[in-house]
Design a protein around this motif. Structure first.
Motif, PDB file in Angstrom:
ATOM      1  N   LEU A  61       0.498  11.716  -0.378  1.00 12.83           N
ATOM      2  CA  LEU A  61       1.549  11.982  -1.354  1.00 12.83           C
ATOM      3  C   LEU A  61       1.452  10.915  -2.434  1.00 12.83           C
ATOM      4  N   LEU A  62       1.403  11.338  -3.688  1.00 11.43           N
ATOM      5  CA  LEU A  62       1.228  10.430  -4.826  1.00 11.43           C
ATOM      6  C   LEU A  62       2.481  10.445  -5.677  1.00 11.43           C
ATOM      7  N   VAL A  63       2.913   9.261  -6.123  1.00 10.10           N
ATOM      8  CA  VAL A  63       4.174   9.126  -6.837  1.00 10.10           C
ATOM      9  C   VAL A  63       3.944   8.521  -8.220  1.00 10.10           C
ATOM     10  N   ALA A  64       4.574   9.135  -9.239  1.00 12.06           N
ATOM     11  CA  ALA A  64       4.534   8.601 -10.601  1.00 12.06           C
ATOM     12  C   ALA A  64       5.786   7.773 -10.851  1.00 12.06           C
ATOM     13  N   ASN A  65       5.622   6.450 -10.939  1.00 10.85           N
ATOM     14  CA  ASN A  65       6.746   5.533 -11.185  1.00 10.85           C
ATOM     15  C   ASN A  65       6.769   5.190 -12.672  1.00 10.85           C
ATOM     16  N   ARG A  66       7.739   5.774 -13.387  1.00 11.26           N
ATOM     17  CA  ARG A  66       7.715   5.663 -14.846  1.00 11.26           C
ATOM     18  C   ARG A  66       7.930   4.241 -15.343  1.00 11.26           C
ATOM     19  N   LYS A  67       8.948   3.565 -14.847  1.00 11.62           N
ATOM     20  CA  LYS A  67       9.315   2.273 -15.430  1.00 11.62           C
ATOM     21  C   LYS A  67       8.318   1.159 -15.119  1.00 11.62           C
ATOM     22  N   THR A  68       7.665   1.217 -13.965  1.00  8.45           N
ATOM     23  CA  THR A  68       6.673   0.196 -13.631  1.00  8.45           C
ATOM     24  C   THR A  68       5.257   0.624 -14.022  1.00  8.45           C
ATOM     25  N   GLY A  69       5.086   1.842 -14.529  1.00  9.32           N
ATOM     26  CA  GLY A  69       3.781   2.280 -15.010  1.00  9.32           C
ATOM     27  C   GLY A  69       2.704   2.289 -13.941  1.00  9.32           C
ATOM     28  N   ASN A  70       3.068   2.737 -12.736  1.00  8.50           N
ATOM     29  CA  ASN A  70       2.055   2.815 -11.682  1.00  8.50           C
ATOM     30  C   ASN A  70       2.191   4.108 -10.882  1.00  8.50           C
ATOM     31  N   ILE A  71       1.055   4.568 -10.388  1.00  9.70           N
ATOM     32  CA  ILE A  71       0.987   5.730  -9.502  1.00  9.70           C
ATOM     33  C   ILE A  71       0.590   5.209  -8.133  1.00  9.70           C
ATOM     34  N   THR A  72       1.450   5.425  -7.149  1.00 10.75           N
ATOM     35  CA  THR A  72       1.217   4.883  -5.813  1.00 10.75           C
ATOM     36  C   THR A  72       0.863   6.000  -4.842  1.00 10.75           C
ATOM     37  N   VAL A  73       0.044   5.652  -3.843  1.00  9.98           N
ATOM     38  CA  VAL A  73      -0.506   6.649  -2.918  1.00  9.98           C
ATOM     39  C   VAL A  73      -0.028   6.368  -1.496  1.00  9.98           C
ATOM     40  N   PHE A  74       0.469   7.396  -0.834  1.00 11.48           N
ATOM     41  CA  PHE A  74       0.985   7.280   0.529  1.00 11.48           C
ATOM     42  C   PHE A  74       0.257   8.242   1.457  1.00 11.48           C
ATOM     43  N   LYS A  75      -0.036   7.761   2.652  1.00  7.71           N
ATOM     44  CA  LYS A  75      -0.610   8.606   3.693  1.00  7.71           C
ATOM     45  C   LYS A  75       0.523   9.390   4.349  1.00  7.71           C
ATOM     46  N   ARG A  76       0.296  10.675   4.599  1.00  8.64           N
ATOM     47  CA  ARG A  76       1.317  11.501   5.240  1.00  8.64           C
ATOM     48  C   ARG A  76       0.890  11.872   6.646  1.00  8.64           C
ATOM     49  N   ASP A  77       1.768  11.626   7.618  1.00  4.63           N
ATOM     50  CA  ASP A  77       1.515  12.019   9.006  1.00  4.63           C
ATOM     51  C   ASP A  77       1.924  13.478   9.162  1.00  4.63           C
ATOM     52  N   ALA A  78       0.961  14.341   9.461  1.00  4.84           N
ATOM     53  CA  ALA A  78       1.229  15.781   9.519  1.00  4.84           C
ATOM     54  C   ALA A  78       2.171  16.152  10.659  1.00  4.84           C
ATOM     55  N   THR A  79       2.197  15.354  11.709  1.00  6.08           N
ATOM     56  CA  THR A  79       3.045  15.657  12.867  1.00  6.08           C
ATOM     57  C   THR A  79       4.482  15.214  12.659  1.00  6.08           C
ATOM     58  N   SER A  80       4.665  13.976  12.183  1.00 13.91           N
ATOM     59  CA  SER A  80       6.015  13.444  11.995  1.00 13.91           C
ATOM     60  C   SER A  80       6.561  13.697  10.599  1.00 13.91           C
ATOM     61  N   GLY A  81       5.656  13.940   9.643  1.00 16.16           N
ATOM     62  CA  GLY A  81       6.053  14.112   8.255  1.00 16.16           C
ATOM     63  C   GLY A  81       6.267  12.825   7.503  1.00 16.16           C
ATOM     64  N   LEU A  82       6.216  11.686   8.200  1.00 16.50           N
ATOM     65  CA  LEU A  82       6.554  10.405   7.588  1.00 16.50           C
ATOM     66  C   LEU A  82       5.418   9.861   6.720  1.00 16.50           C
ATOM     67  N   LEU A  83       5.790   8.976   5.808  1.00 17.40           N
ATOM     68  CA  LEU A  83       4.860   8.410   4.833  1.00 17.40           C
ATOM     69  C   LEU A  83       4.612   6.936   5.096  1.00 17.40           C
ATOM     70  N   SER A  84       3.427   6.462   4.727  1.00 13.05           N
ATOM     71  CA  SER A  84       3.113   5.036   4.790  1.00 13.05           C
ATOM     72  C   SER A  84       2.238   4.680   3.588  1.00 13.05           C
ATOM     73  N   PHE A  85       2.550   3.570   2.945  1.00 13.12           N
ATOM     74  CA  PHE A  85       1.832   3.155   1.741  1.00 13.12           C
ATOM     75  C   PHE A  85       0.400   2.767   2.088  1.00 13.12           C
ATOM     76  N   THR A  86      -0.551   3.272   1.318  1.00  9.60           N
ATOM     77  CA  THR A  86      -1.965   2.998   1.563  1.00  9.60           C
ATOM     78  C   THR A  86      -2.422   1.688   0.930  1.00  9.60           C
ATOM     79  N   GLY A  87      -1.637   1.171  -0.001  1.00  9.54           N
ATOM     80  CA  GLY A  87      -2.066   0.012  -0.778  1.00  9.54           C
ATOM     81  C   GLY A  87      -2.801   0.410  -2.048  1.00  9.54           C
ATOM     82  N   HIS A  88      -3.105   1.703  -2.184  1.00 11.58           N
ATOM     83  CA  HIS A  88      -3.815   2.178  -3.378  1.00 11.58           C
ATOM     84  C   HIS A  88      -2.818   2.549  -4.476  1.00 11.58           C
ATOM     85  N   GLU A  89      -3.151   2.143  -5.694  1.00 12.24           N
ATOM     86  CA  GLU A  89      -2.338   2.519  -6.839  1.00 12.24           C
ATOM     87  C   GLU A  89      -3.187   2.467  -8.097  1.00 12.24           C
TER      88      GLU A  89
END
Length: 355
Positions: A315-343
């Protein structure tokens, strides 16, 4: 290039980014996305465009459309150059209002609709077989108010065509209503009806449809909540099932929700919180009941639009005020997200679309 580099290049996807950047930076960008690692790279500035907030791509990927949140607002169509490295504007027309903030093609791609936040109305254009917008706008103005300070007038924020293409839905934040416009066989809009009356002050912003069920999910910007509802495909009206907050119970700061997406399997719903600066994750029952599983920090400020990767692994997020796009890994079983460190850094990103 070694085999590893070749493999990464072969598997990369293209991510288009609409921005609210100004000056020479304004317009639409493109990034490479690695669907195996979640890394973003190779930023390219594709075309300059003033306030190119929301983007929509044709099914064949040959056309890109943008809503331009200017005053007056406008809609633009672009096509790719021969080697697919730049976008070329082919047309630009008035959105028949101010602050165009959302745009969508009909299922048959013969109609294009846009929502005008500033002036509180919608517009729909015919589209020819080559994807060109035809300058024959049909505009509808909304009227009304709500109890919130941001509801002094109508504010259309989203337009969505029904799956069958026989209704155009307009989500209006200013009047707490979702309106349904029937579309006749000639591609003209009929008289609007109320598809769903939201609670006073909810401020509905976006809606999405379930992939297979006659069900819809709505995110309320002002009320920081999501609503599930069943869809009557004959009348175009919605029947509410559930409503849940997008925020933790102990949070009492300011917040304004923005975007909403459903996983491909329909089991998990995601919503962005601006202020709390998080993605809320909900489980969704077969009956449409919602349960907040948790919130994940977006690692930035003011998450507007976000997008699930085509395989739903990220899941990728567009953060307007900080000017960054952050990437999260999605667990298909739980649905929960965890930050990958990639942006990736881009000026005021507000819309993410995979090619």
């Amino acid at each position: 290039m070694d085999n590893a580099e070749q493999e990464i290049e072969n598997t990369s996807l293209k991510l288009l980014v609409g921005t609210h950047a100004s000056g020479d930076e304004q317009g639409i960008y493109q990034l490479d996305f690695n669907p195996k690692t979640g890394e973003l790279s190779s930023s390219e500035h594709l075309v300059k465009e003033d306030n190119s907030g929301y983007l929509y791509l044709s099914k064949d990927g040959k056309r890109v459309y943008s809503s331009n949140g200017t005053k007056p607002g406008s809609v633009s169509a672009f096509e790719w150059n021969e080697d697919g490295t730049q976008l070329i504007k082919t047309s630009n027309f008035s959105s028949e209002g101010d602050g165009a903030c959302y745009i969508e093609l009909s299922p048959k791609e013969d109609l294009l609709a846009a929502a005008n936040y500033g002036s509180g109305g919608i517009v729909m254009y015919p589209v020819d077989e080559k994807g060109n917008i035809i300058d024959q706008p049909e505009a509808k103005q909304h009227v009304g108010t709500g109890p919130h300070k941001n509801q002094k007038s109508a504010h259309a924020h989203c337009v969505k065509f029904s799956k069958a293409g026989d209704f155009l839905y307009a989500v209006d934040l200013g009047i707490d209503k979702i309106l349904a416009y029937p579309i006749d066989s000639d591609g003209k809009l009929g008289k609007e009806r109320i598809a769903l009356q939201l609670d006073p002050g909810d401020g509905p912003r976006h809606l999405i449809f379930h992939l297979t069920k006659n069900r819809v999910y709505i995110i309320n910007e002002l009320g920081s909540s999501v609503v599930s509802a069943d869809v009557d495909t004959e009348t175009g009206t919605f029947t509410r099932i559930d409503k849940k907050s997008t925020l933790p119970e102990d949070y009492d700061g300011n917040n304004a929700c923005a975007d909403i997406h459903l996983s491909n399997d329909g089991k998990f719903l995601y919503a962005s919180n601006r202020g709390h600066n998080s993605i809320a994750t909900f489980s969704v029952s077969d009956e449409g009941k919602l349960n907040l599983l948790g919130t994940e920090s977006v690692q930035g400020d003011w998450p507007r639009n976000f997008s699930l990767s085509p395989d739903n692994n990220f899941l990728l997020v567009a953060n307007r005020k900080t000017g960054n796009i952050t990437v999260f890994k999605r667990d298909a079983t739980s649905g929960l997200l965890s930050f990958t460190g990639h942006e990736a850094k881009l000026p005021q990103p507000v819309c993410l679309k995979f090619r």
